[in-house]
Design a protein around this motif. Structure first.
Motif, PDB file in Angstrom:
ATOM      1  N   UNK A  75      -3.428  18.572 -83.641  1.00 22.05           N
ATOM      2  CA  UNK A  75      -3.143  19.985 -83.895  1.00 22.05           C
ATOM      3  C   UNK A  75      -3.605  20.870 -82.736  1.00 22.05           C
ATOM      4  N   UNK A  76      -4.692  20.482 -82.086  1.00 23.70           N
ATOM      5  CA  UNK A  76      -5.204  21.269 -80.970  1.00 23.70           C
ATOM      6  C   UNK A  76      -4.581  20.870 -79.638  1.00 23.70           C
ATOM      7  N   UNK A  77      -3.752  19.824 -79.656  1.00 27.49           N
ATOM      8  CA  UNK A  77      -3.089  19.381 -78.438  1.00 27.49           C
ATOM      9  C   UNK A  77      -4.041  18.826 -77.391  1.00 27.49           C
ATOM     10  N   UNK A  78      -5.080  18.128 -77.831  1.00 24.94           N
ATOM     11  CA  UNK A  78      -6.094  17.617 -76.913  1.00 24.94           C
ATOM     12  C   UNK A  78      -5.691  16.264 -76.344  1.00 24.94           C
ATOM     13  N   UNK A  79      -6.019  16.047 -75.103  1.00 23.18           N
ATOM     14  CA  UNK A  79      -5.758  14.772 -74.440  1.00 23.18           C
ATOM     15  C   UNK A  79      -7.009  13.912 -74.514  1.00 23.18           C
ATOM     16  N   UNK A 109     -15.215  19.557 -81.806  1.00 16.82           N
ATOM     17  CA  UNK A 109     -13.943  19.805 -81.115  1.00 16.82           C
ATOM     18  C   UNK A 109     -13.506  21.247 -81.273  1.00 16.82           C
ATOM     19  N   UNK A 110     -13.759  21.821 -82.442  1.00 15.84           N
ATOM     20  CA  UNK A 110     -13.395  23.218 -82.663  1.00 15.84           C
ATOM     21  C   UNK A 110     -14.243  24.142 -81.787  1.00 15.84           C
ATOM     22  N   UNK A 111     -15.519  23.839 -81.634  1.00 16.17           N
ATOM     23  CA  UNK A 111     -16.395  24.655 -80.779  1.00 16.17           C
ATOM     24  C   UNK A 111     -16.087  24.436 -79.300  1.00 16.17           C
ATOM     25  N   UNK A 138      -7.563  27.573 -82.091  1.00 18.72           N
ATOM     26  CA  UNK A 138      -8.508  27.492 -83.213  1.00 18.72           C
ATOM     27  C   UNK A 138      -7.900  26.940 -84.492  1.00 18.72           C
ATOM     28  N   UNK A 139      -8.708  26.181 -85.220  1.00 13.58           N
ATOM     29  CA  UNK A 139      -8.361  25.693 -86.546  1.00 13.58           C
ATOM     30  C   UNK A 139      -9.318  26.265 -87.587  1.00 13.58           C
ATOM     31  N   UNK A 157      -8.989  23.283 -90.335  1.00 11.11           N
ATOM     32  CA  UNK A 157      -9.712  22.028 -90.479  1.00 11.11           C
ATOM     33  C   UNK A 157      -9.655  21.515 -91.910  1.00 11.11           C
ATOM     34  N   UNK A 158      -9.539  22.429 -92.867  1.00 11.73           N
ATOM     35  CA  UNK A 158      -9.439  22.006 -94.272  1.00 11.73           C
ATOM     36  C   UNK A 158      -8.202  21.149 -94.488  1.00 11.73           C
TER      37      UNK A 158
END
Length: 214
Positions: free
Chosen positions: A21-25, A70-72, A78-79, A152-153
């Protein structure tokens, strides 16, 4: 960073959903040597997945801790909502998903031969019912658990509710989810999000499930 995860692990799925969802590699692979191997336990003394290896080599286990990190760390996508009240609601939904739905379902799935008169299974099923009832009264009519955006929920709730029908059916509760129409509606909507759909597609073969099997 690297995430140790397995498609069959319900507790790993929320972390992968967060990453997608955050598009992280972030590299994702199974624990080296297998989950029970000495090699993996030397990396993560808890011997559990998911486990995120930070850039400095530090292992970070436990899905909730990883998702918050990961959110921080990557705040650009943001999630979590902005207001303290909305964030508290997301955290409440996360706790419902993890403690009252996901955890008891995993315990039920681990029991070798399901027995309808098993008192321990009955206790876990009671907790699932409590979780579904809490969820039914907490979510609204929005597409996602806490509003119009994925949070995140949802990353926790969607994988938990995905395995629920199969696990509870083994204990004679095949129609349990149908007793909670609000939750059923939520499942159909949240499963359309690309990140959720991707992680459920990964889980499906390991759990012999198909999407939209509510």
């Amino acid at each position: 960073m690297k995430l140790y995860s397995e498609d069959s692990s319900p507790f790993s799925a929320p972390v992968r959903a967060t990453i997608y969802a955050k598009g992280l590699q972030i590299e994702i692979e199974p624990p080296p040597g297998g989950l029970l191997s000495a090699r993996f336990h030397a990396i993560n003394s808890m011997g559990t997945i998911p486990c995120l290896i930070l850039d400095d080599g530090t292992p970070l286990p436990e899905s909730a801790a990883i998702m918050e990190y990961l959110e921080d760390k990557f705040a650009a996508s943001p999630l979590r909502p902005e207001s303290p009240e909305a964030r508290a609601r997301v955290r409440l939904l996360q706790r419902i998903g993890e403690l009252l739905i996901m955890a008891p379902l995993v315990e039920l799935s681990r029991r070798g031969v399901p027995e309808l008169d098993d008192p321990y299974a009955a206790a876990w099923l009671t907790r699932v019912v409590r979780g579904l009832s809490s969820l039914q009264t907490t979510i609204g009519d929005d597409p996602f658990a806490a509003g119009w955006r994925l949070t995140l929920a949802d990353c926790i709730l969607a994988p938990a509710l995905f395995i629920l029908p199969k696990v509870t059916a083994a204990y004679g509760k095949s129609g349990l989810l149908q007793a909670y129409p609000g939750v059923g509606r939520y499942v159909l909507q949240v499963n359309q999000h690309p990140a959720i759909r991707r992680v459920l597609d990964e889980m499906a073969p390991a759990w012999a499930l198909e999407q939209n099997a509510v």
